[in-house]
Design an enzyme around this catalytic site. Structure first.
Site, PDB file in Angstrom:
ATOM      1  N   CYS A  76      97.962  58.988  35.144  1.00  0.00           N
ATOM      2  CA  CYS A  76      98.253  60.234  35.864  1.00  0.00           C
ATOM      3  C   CYS A  76      98.821  60.003  37.261  1.00  0.00           C
ATOM      4  CB  CYS A  76      97.006  61.112  35.949  1.00  0.00           C
ATOM      5  SG  CYS A  76      95.629  60.348  36.816  1.00  0.00           S
ATOM      6  N   GLU A  84      92.087  68.039  36.821  1.00  0.00           N
ATOM      7  CA  GLU A  84      92.903  66.907  37.236  1.00  0.00           C
ATOM      8  C   GLU A  84      94.111  66.882  36.316  1.00  0.00           C
ATOM      9  OE1 GLU A  84      94.905  64.142  37.078  1.00  0.00           O
ATOM     10  OE2 GLU A  84      93.383  62.754  36.353  1.00  0.00           O
TER      11      GLU A  84
END
Length: 405
Positions: free
Chosen positions: A244, A210
């Protein structure tokens, strides 16, 4: 580093003996994890305050609350997820039955980042434990207080053969990667992600990476200006932009730019105060290295709001940049901080074709009211997850997948 090898071997032996395979043991593990968090909420809030100066409210919404929801959702569906899935059998196989059986990988390594040091350490672990794996967590050394607390709480609550926290710096991570794991889950930067994948390939270990990226938000001419600005301010500047899936930059239709920027400034002041550097609940930048990197971006374009910073507390005001081009430093990599560049467009095709030529973003947000155009944006662009007329909010739905495209 013999202790690392021993930790992995200990978990593999525990797994091979079948200790994680039945429903009751997995359910008990998840309930123990929930109770561990509940009983130590005060200590968790204090650790997050030390690492990132997070307020209690923000810590609950973005860390603890998310984990409680994840555990509850997993417990609700665990039995059905574990059940063999019956599939059709062709006539040529008459008299037989066909099933897909869900099998755990074995020993899983979770390498977590510093921006949500509790949430992003335990959320992957919840899934791994529910699936019947043993888990080693390597938390970020940059969130030292949370890392130490997590290691202590896990050690007090669980058999290290089932779940174990190993603290350390980059050398510890590199030594861990030399061990043979059955699955690796990493959250962090693209450059480190490449190193993780390279190390995993030595053992043909599958990975989930990720890695974030520059996630755009497009604000079209017919967008609800007030609501769009309010939601984008919260999504961008929560955790001082260290998220993120935060909107990394805005593409705003030039016809509404003036009104939209005015609303952005209004809601930024409303959420973080007129003097955010003195707001004790405003999150700091994690360390001096990242602080200095972000300060460098303040020289790009022109500052239309914010721009002040305090090196002692490692805080940077929520900052809005105008007159930005794709040649500026701030547009070359993920910002991961409280700095929001604004680009403008005349026709929607401009941002659509520009975004399509870039690396696929982890998230994408579109603000507008035309149903046909909403569908066009969703179909034309490829991205991990996203929302229409909102931002970041899609993460709160446990039924949606996360990561990848």
């Amino acid at each position: 580093m013999n202790h690392l090898k021993h930790a992995v071997e200990n978990q593999r032996k525990f797994f091979m003996n079948g200790n994680t395979m039945d429903y009751s043991s997995r359910r008990e593990t998840l309930i123990s994890l929930k109770n561990m968090l509940k009983e130590n909420e005060a200590e968790i809030y204090y650790a997050l305050k030390q690492d990132l100066t997070k307020s209690k409210h923000e810590a609950y919404v973005t860390e603890l609350g998310f984990l409680y929801s994840e555990i509850a959702f997993t417990l609700k569906h665990l039995k059905s997820w574990m059940a063999p899935e019956r599939v059709p059998t062709p006539l040529s196989h008459k008299g037989s039955k066909s099933f897909i059986v869900k099998d755990p990988y074995g020993v899983v390594l979770v390498i977590s980042p510093w921006n949500y040091p509790l949430h992003l350490a335990l959320a992957p672990a919840i899934s791994a434990l529910a699936a019947g794996n043993c888990v080693i967590i390597k938390p970020s050394e940059h969130a030292k207080a949370t890392s130490e607390l997590l290691a202590a709480l896990i050690a007090e609550t669980f058999n290290p053969a089932l779940i174990h926290v190993i603290e350390g710096d980059v050398d510890t991570t590199q030594a861990l990667l030399k061990q043979k794991f059955d699955y690796i889950f990493f959250t962090g930067s693209t450059n480190i992600g490449k190193e993780i994948m390279k190390a995993a390939s030595e053992h043909l270990t599958p990975v989930t990476l990720e890695l974030g990226g520059k996630s755009p938000a497009i604000i079209d001419r017919d967008a609800n200006i007030n609501l769009s600005a309010k939601r984008l301010v919260w999504a961008k500047f929560t955790n001082a932009g260290q998220t993120c899936v935060a909107p990394d930059y805005l593409y705003v239709h030039e016809k509404i730019k003036f009104k939209f920027v005015r609303e952005l400034v209004k809601h930024t002041k409303a959420l973080f105060g007129k003097r955010p550097l003195y707001n004790e609940n405003y999150t700091k930048i994690i360390n001096e290295k990242h602080f200095n990197r972000l300060i460098g971006y303040l020289d790009d374009g022109s500052i239309i709001h914010g721009g002040d910073f305090d090196a002692e507390s490692l805080r940077i005001e929520p900052t809005i940049l105008d007159q930005i081009t794709w040649e500026d430093d701030v547009m070359q990599e993920e910002i991961f901080g409280p700095i929001l560049p604004i680009l403008t467009f005349q026709t929607l095709e401009e941002p659509l074709y520009t975004i399509k030529q870039k690396e696929k973003p982890l998230a994408l947000y579109y603000f507008g009211e035309n149903e046909r155009i909403k569908q066009k944006v969703m179909e034309f662009l490829s991205f991990g997850g996203g929302a229409i007329n909102d931002a970041v909010y899609h993460l709160g739905n446990p039924n949606l997948p996360f990561g990848g495209i």
